[in-house]
Design a protein around this motif. Structure first.
Motif, PDB file in Angstrom:
ATOM      1  N   ALA A  27      42.084  36.606  45.431  1.00  0.00           N
ATOM      2  CA  ALA A  27      42.688  35.556  46.133  1.00  0.00           C
ATOM      3  C   ALA A  27      41.755  34.367  46.427  1.00  0.00           C
ATOM      4  CB  ALA A  27      43.122  36.164  47.397  1.00  0.00           C
ATOM      5  N   GLU A  28      40.329  34.736  46.407  1.00  0.00           N
ATOM      6  CA  GLU A  28      39.555  33.479  46.274  1.00  0.00           C
ATOM      7  C   GLU A  28      38.759  33.188  45.249  1.00  0.00           C
ATOM      8  OE1 GLU A  28      39.207  35.815  49.583  1.00  0.00           O
ATOM      9  OE2 GLU A  28      40.707  34.484  50.152  1.00  0.00           O
ATOM     10  N   LEU A  29      39.092  33.776  44.065  1.00  0.00           N
ATOM     11  CA  LEU A  29      38.566  33.610  42.818  1.00  0.00           C
ATOM     12  C   LEU A  29      38.580  32.335  42.278  1.00  0.00           C
ATOM     13  CD1 LEU A  29      36.823  34.859  40.364  1.00  0.00           C
ATOM     14  CD2 LEU A  29      39.107  35.648  39.289  1.00  0.00           C
ATOM     15  N   SER A  30      39.637  31.387  42.223  1.00  0.00           N
ATOM     16  CA  SER A  30      39.547  30.035  41.822  1.00  0.00           C
ATOM     17  C   SER A  30      38.741  29.350  42.601  1.00  0.00           C
ATOM     18  CB  SER A  30      41.359  29.534  41.759  1.00  0.00           C
ATOM     19  OG  SER A  30      41.907  30.250  41.556  1.00  0.00           O
ATOM     20  N   GLN A  31      38.717  29.378  43.816  1.00  0.00           N
ATOM     21  CA  GLN A  31      38.029  28.736  44.694  1.00  0.00           C
ATOM     22  C   GLN A  31      36.379  28.868  44.521  1.00  0.00           C
ATOM     23  OE1 GLN A  31      38.695  26.541  47.378  1.00  0.00           O
ATOM     24  NE2 GLN A  31      37.011  26.853  48.979  1.00  0.00           N
ATOM     25  N   ALA A  32      36.027  30.117  44.192  1.00  0.00           N
ATOM     26  CA  ALA A  32      34.720  30.439  43.964  1.00  0.00           C
ATOM     27  C   ALA A  32      34.309  29.736  42.562  1.00  0.00           C
ATOM     28  CB  ALA A  32      34.629  32.028  44.075  1.00  0.00           C
ATOM     29  N   LEU A  33      35.272  30.040  41.620  1.00  0.00           N
ATOM     30  CA  LEU A  33      34.804  29.338  40.348  1.00  0.00           C
ATOM     31  C   LEU A  33      34.555  27.828  40.334  1.00  0.00           C
ATOM     32  CD1 LEU A  33      37.098  31.449  38.033  1.00  0.00           C
ATOM     33  CD2 LEU A  33      34.663  31.831  38.229  1.00  0.00           C
ATOM     34  N   ALA A  34      35.489  27.221  41.283  1.00  0.00           N
ATOM     35  CA  ALA A  34      35.631  25.604  41.356  1.00  0.00           C
ATOM     36  C   ALA A  34      34.276  25.213  41.977  1.00  0.00           C
ATOM     37  CB  ALA A  34      36.943  25.537  42.208  1.00  0.00           C
ATOM     38  N   THR A  35      33.828  25.946  42.811  1.00  0.00           N
ATOM     39  CA  THR A  35      32.672  25.505  43.601  1.00  0.00           C
ATOM     40  C   THR A  35      31.276  26.011  43.182  1.00  0.00           C
ATOM     41  OG1 THR A  35      32.760  27.574  45.080  1.00  0.00           O
ATOM     42  CG2 THR A  35      34.017  25.242  46.054  1.00  0.00           C
ATOM     43  N   GLY A  36      31.434  26.833  42.136  1.00  0.00           N
ATOM     44  CA  GLY A  36      30.076  27.485  41.635  1.00  0.00           C
ATOM     45  C   GLY A  36      29.680  28.660  42.259  1.00  0.00           C
ATOM     46  N   VAL A  37      30.201  29.307  43.386  1.00  0.00           N
ATOM     47  CA  VAL A  37      29.721  30.220  43.821  1.00  0.00           C
ATOM     48  C   VAL A  37      29.800  31.626  42.736  1.00  0.00           C
ATOM     49  CG1 VAL A  37      30.378  32.246  45.646  1.00  0.00           C
ATOM     50  CG2 VAL A  37      30.461  29.750  46.249  1.00  0.00           C
ATOM     51  N   ALA A  38      30.774  31.464  42.047  1.00  0.00           N
ATOM     52  CA  ALA A  38      30.653  32.521  40.921  1.00  0.00           C
ATOM     53  C   ALA A  38      31.029  31.812  39.603  1.00  0.00           C
ATOM     54  CB  ALA A  38      31.828  33.465  41.095  1.00  0.00           C
ATOM     55  N   GLU A  39      30.314  32.085  38.552  1.00  0.00           N
ATOM     56  CA  GLU A  39      30.374  31.489  37.293  1.00  0.00           C
ATOM     57  C   GLU A  39      31.033  32.408  36.073  1.00  0.00           C
ATOM     58  OE1 GLU A  39      26.894  29.109  36.664  1.00  0.00           O
ATOM     59  OE2 GLU A  39      25.786  30.873  37.233  1.00  0.00           O
ATOM     60  N   SER A  40      31.375  33.695  36.270  1.00  0.00           N
ATOM     61  CA  SER A  40      31.657  34.705  35.478  1.00  0.00           C
ATOM     62  C   SER A  40      31.971  35.705  36.216  1.00  0.00           C
ATOM     63  CB  SER A  40      30.389  35.140  34.571  1.00  0.00           C
ATOM     64  OG  SER A  40      29.476  35.771  35.226  1.00  0.00           O
ATOM     65  N   PHE A  41      32.925  36.747  35.514  1.00  0.00           N
ATOM     66  CA  PHE A  41      33.430  37.860  36.121  1.00  0.00           C
ATOM     67  C   PHE A  41      33.925  38.922  35.081  1.00  0.00           C
ATOM     68  CE2 PHE A  41      38.090  37.058  36.372  1.00  0.00           C
ATOM     69  CZ  PHE A  41      38.128  35.776  35.762  1.00  0.00           C
TER      70      PHE A  41
END
Ligand code: PCA
Length: 322
Positions: A187-201
């Motif tokens: 549920a928070e994945l898009s946000q994490a990718l948008a902010t750079g908290v995550a960049e792959s998965f």
């Protein structure tokens, strides 16, 4: 009767037949998007129970709106929610058996995944029972692939990348590959990718599609590493509080949901990957070199899992291999 009386009586009858007067209402938290097939399937399950004539209404709450993914299992164990759906492998720290579906390259097709789940079934039910939970049904996600924002030819290309993990197995992969794991709910994945908290998965095409990850990422490698499951369970006390007919309705509707959900997962697997491509991602198989490196991680992790899961784990894998 005068017209107004007739109309009033009609409305009263309508209200009576459309119910609202269930003896019991169960709220069912779900972690994933309302439009995802798991959530739609759970809504159909809830309707099936509600329509069974047992005075029990089940209402789903998708998208982590009632409890977030990470909270759902505990909420049901403690009776804060009577029923819920959760990715059990995210709780492998409590019992390694919960992670049986996420050991890389053990079961990589729908058929193998069904066979593995059948082999684990009795022990899984017992493990849940020990936690005050009654197993109802489980549905697989499509095979897991790797998402990146650059081409990846080998594990060396992954060094230092921030990797969204959803359970211990996905964290372990990050660690073995020299990436930096960060635990994040879908549920928070898009946000994490948008902010750079995550960049792959690593995930199915389903979650990449639901979260429109082509807005942030460029490459999907169809690794087909494993097929994890969402499992639906009921609080044992809530279950025992139902009469036999209602319990039976839950199990019958659950059997139907297991079959329908599996069929949907199979049907949608290619659709999701096409969706990623239509969104602009490159969708491709891993190179032979990358595949071999990932297989080696799989062997390490299978050994670690067997070590952790002991005799029960070995019995499950032996039954699966038969
Ligand atoms: N989607 C879920 C778990 C596995 C999957 O395909 C997720 O990414 O959270």
């Amino acid at each position: 009767m005068r017209l107004k009386t007739v109309l009033t009586a009609g409305v009263a009858a309508l209200v009576a037949t459309s119910g609202a007067a269930f003896a019991e209402k169960w709220d069912m938290p779900l972690a994933y998007a309302a439009s995802n097939y798991h959530s739609e399937n759970a809504a159909a399950f809830a309707q099936c129970v509600t329509d069974s004539g047992n005075d029990l209404e089940v209402v789903t709450h998708p998208g982590g709106s009632l409890f977030k993914g990470g909270e759902i299992k505990r909420a049901v164990q403690t009776g804060q929610a009577p029923i819920g759906e959760r990715l059990l492998s995210a709780h492998a720290n409590e019992d390694p058996l919960f992670g049986v579906d996420s050991v890389p390259f053990v079961a990589t097709s729908f058929d193998a995944s069904e066979k593995l789940w059948a082999a684990a079934q009795d022990k899984m039910k017992a493990a849940l029972d020990e936690q005050n939970l009654v197993y109802v049904y489980a549905v697989p996600w499509p095979p897991q692939g790797l998402y990146f924002k650059k081409p990846i030819e080998s594990v060396a290309d992954m060094k230092g990348i921030k990797f969204r993990a959803y359970n211990a197995a996905t964290s372990r992969i990050a660690e073995l590959a020299g990436m930096v794991p960060v635990q994040i709910e879908a549920a928070e994945l898009s946000q994490a990718l948008a902010t750079g908290v995550a960049e792959s998965f690593i995930s199915s095409g389903s979650t990449g599609y639901d979260r429109k990850v082509w807005e942030h990422l460029t490459h999907f490698y169809d690794v087909q590493a494993w097929l994890p499951r969402n499992t639906v369970f009921v609080n044992k006390d809530a279950y025992n509080g139902l009469n036999e007919a209602a319990q039976e309705a839950i199990m019958d509707c659950g059997d139907k949901a297991a079959a329908d959900g599996l069929a949907k997962a199979k049907e949608l697997t290619d659709f999701y990957i096409k969706g990623l491509a239509e969104g602009g991602m490159e969708t491709l198989p891993p190179s032979d070199g990358l595949k071999a490196e990932l297989q080696a991680f799989g062997e390490t992790m299978a050994a670690e899992w067997l070590e952790a899961a002991g005799d029960d784990g070995k019995a499950v894998m032996d039954a699966f291999a038969k």
